[in-house]
Design an enzyme around this catalytic site. Structure first.
Site, PDB file in Angstrom:
ATOM      1  N   ASP A   1      -9.189  -4.448  -5.366  1.00 30.40           N
ATOM      2  CA  ASP A   1      -8.590  -3.731  -4.239  1.00 30.40           C
ATOM      3  C   ASP A   1      -9.294  -2.394  -4.080  1.00 30.40           C
ATOM      4  OD1 ASP A   1      -6.931  -2.127  -2.585  1.00 30.40           O
ATOM      5  OD2 ASP A   1      -5.174  -3.311  -3.132  1.00 30.40           O
TER       6      ASP A   1
ATOM      7  N   SER B   1       0.828  -1.188   0.000  1.00 32.08           N
ATOM      8  CA  SER B   1       0.000   0.000   0.000  1.00 32.08           C
ATOM      9  C   SER B   1       0.876   1.256   0.000  1.00 32.08           C
ATOM     10  CB  SER B   1      -0.942  -0.055   1.203  1.00 32.08           C
ATOM     11  OG  SER B   1      -1.988   0.861   1.086  1.00 32.08           O
TER      12      SER B   1
ATOM     13  N   HIS C   1      -7.450  -5.818  -0.151  1.00 33.61           N
ATOM     14  CA  HIS C   1      -6.358  -4.864  -0.273  1.00 33.61           C
ATOM     15  C   HIS C   1      -5.043  -5.582  -0.026  1.00 33.61           C
ATOM     16  CE1 HIS C   1      -4.112  -1.222  -0.159  1.00 33.61           C
ATOM     17  NE2 HIS C   1      -3.952  -1.183   1.152  1.00 33.61           N
TER      18      HIS C   1
END
Length: 528
Positions: free
Chosen positions: A469, A243, A496
């Site tokens: 996601d 991320s 995610h």
């Protein structure tokens, strides 16, 4: 008070995953970096003033004093962990000035060691130390834990690192969560801006001062990480970033391409994308996740959103909007409208949360807000003891230094409107509030800007991107892989990030790349 248009980029706490930095055996270029770029001034040669930082020896010891929460105290007490602090300059332009300390946690390799494996779960603001402490057991016996020291670090300002970004007391956090800022009138905008200005002032006063906040962005984190690489004895760095951790990875690749061995970037931010475009796309991603959840729920006649997925958003609005004026009592606390929406966002990070989310929305329909409040607590980093970690405060601070500023109220109002259109499930129905957010009152200008990475000489990289996601939409991973000239692992699923979570299709490719530098050819297709 705080702008909630964007969700945090880090993986939810229950499913937070590891990021790996590996070491190779080729020659490094200590302190060297690419020329000045869009991420701010970069070093061009080994500096005598930085030599003492690069040459420092880490002192490892017990981890108890590094715990910042009850959960950390329990996790850090497990056998096999030791901890240390790395000293870095607060301002790399004045390395003889104030110092900061980066906290690290280590579990040593169980077999023939290649090097160190650094972990960063994203955020920005999530703790890599906590990540490693909670995931090391699950990696026991894995090829990575055999060949690498597992190391989690808390970036500057985060968790156990000092100075620590700290803006709100526990009591102020409860007030903040009840303050919805949904009044779009001029008076409402003025009130919200006054609160945002006060928030910025509190952060400055409580977080080491304006100079520290000015140097708390990703530009400075990657400088810290290169010193960390050297202090750990690694000549080349390999990194798996999740991320927001992909921003750290791509920024490191630009600053120190000659010091990179391998990069795995999972749940990517496209570095050339503007803040406004990414915000709108992220909101669209969460609406896509909400729609997928609603369709799955609709197969059950008892679904609290009904059996027609096309009506799920409207049903959810009918359930949540009354909370704006009448929050639900949950023991001695209350579930606000903001908490209800935040709890849902938390659960949309991974499909595994969907059964819990169904229970939470069903509870809301009967006046029980317990589950959604617990999910919101997880998002905000509130422990069972009522203490908040600093993950959200660090998220705001780092974002203020990394993201573009919106200084025009009309532009801010337009962004809110577009975000509400992209994610109507989280639209409060009161109209867009064009108040300037806390970053407009921050004591320093951003140190990064959108751009296409320039990393001449960067070795092959791997990007992982999940089709469903919500926080970092799939196309951003495609674009980042192209920008870095890397390989793409395309994953069909709804969550995610995906690497190192037990999926053999993904993990076998990632492990072979990290350990043996086997670069996947073409695009790898996997499914969750």
């Amino acid at each position: 008070m705080l702008c909630r248009v964007r969700a945090r980029l880090g993986t939810p706490a229950a499913f937070v995953l590891c990021c790996a930095v590996l070491a190779g055996c080729t020659q490094s270029t200590t302190g060297a970096a690419a020329p000045s770029g869009a991420n701010g001034p970069q070093p061009t040669e080994d500096s005598a003033e930085l030599a003492s930082f690069y040459e420092q020896q880490l002192t490892w010891g017990p981890c108890g004093e590094f715990a910042v929460s009850a959960e950390d105290r329990q996790a850090y007490s497990a056998p096999g962990f030791d901890c240390a602090r790395l000293e870095v300059p607060v301002d790399y332009a004045a390395p003889a000035g104030e110092k900061a300390q980066i906290a690290l946690l280590r579990q040593k390799a169980s077999g023939e060691k290649i090097g160190s494996l650094l972990f960063n779960p994203g955020g920005p603001g999530a703790s890599g130390m906590s990540l490693v402490a909670n995931l090391a057991g699950g990696l026991t016996g894995s090829p990575l834990s055999q060949r690498f020291d597992l190391i989690g670090f808390d970036p500057r300002g985060v968790g156990a690192s000092t100075p620590t970004i700290d803006c709100l007391t526990n009591e102020e956090w409860e007030v903040e969560r009840a303050d919805l800022d949904v009044d779009p009138s001029p008076a409402g905008v003025q009130e919200t801006e006054a609160e945002n200005e006060e928030y910025a002032q509190r952060c400055t006063e409580r977080s080491g001062g304006a100079a520290f906040l000015a140097n708390s962005g990703t530009r400075d984190v990657v400088r810290d990480m290169d010193i960390m690489r050297q202090a750990l004895g690694d000549e080349k760095l390999s990194y798996v970033g999740y991320s927001y951790g992909t921003r750290i990875g791509s920024a490191y690749a630009e600053a120190f391409p000659q010091n990179v061995r391998a990069l795995v970037l999972d749940g990517a931010l496209d570095p050339k994308e503007t803040t406004i475009d990414r915000t709108v796309k992220q909101n669209a991603g969460f609406q896509q996740a909400f729609d997928a959840f609603a369709a799955d729920c609709a197969a059950n006649p008892a679904c609290p959103l009904g059996t027609d997925p096309a009506q799920a958003t409207a049903v959810f609005q009918q359930l949540t909007r009354p909370l704006i004026d009448q929050p639900i009592a949950v023991g001695s606390r209350t579930l606000s409208y903001g908490d209800a929406v935040t709890g849902v966002i938390q659960a949309l990070y991974a499909k595994d949360f969907w059964p819990v989310l169904t229970q939470g929305i069903a509870g809301l329909a009967t006046g029980n807000g317990r589950i959604l409040l617990a999910l919101a607590d997880l998002y905000y980093g509130r422990g069972d003891d009522g203490n908040y970690d600093n993950s959200i405060e660090a998220f705001v601070s780092i974002s203020c230094m990394d993201e573009e500023r919106i200084a025009d109220r009309a532009q801010q109002e337009e962004l809110i409107r577009r975000a509400n259109e992209a994610a109507p499930f989280r639209d409060d129905g009161r109209g867009a509030v064009g108040a300037l957010d806390p970053c407009s009152f921050w004591p320093a200008e951003p140190t990064s800007q959108p751009h296409t990475p320039q990393a001449a000489g960067l070795p092959p990289t791997v990007v992982v991107s999940v089709t469903g996601d919500p926080a970092t939409p799939y196309q951003a991973g495609v674009d980042l892989a192209q920008a870095l000239g890397g390989s793409l692992i395309s994953v069909e699923g709804n969550q995610h990030t995906a690497a190192l979570r037990g999926n053999r299709c993904i993990d076998d490719v990632v492990n072979a790349y990290l350990i043996d530098l086997e670069v996947p050819q073409g695009q790898t297709e996997c499914a969750l």
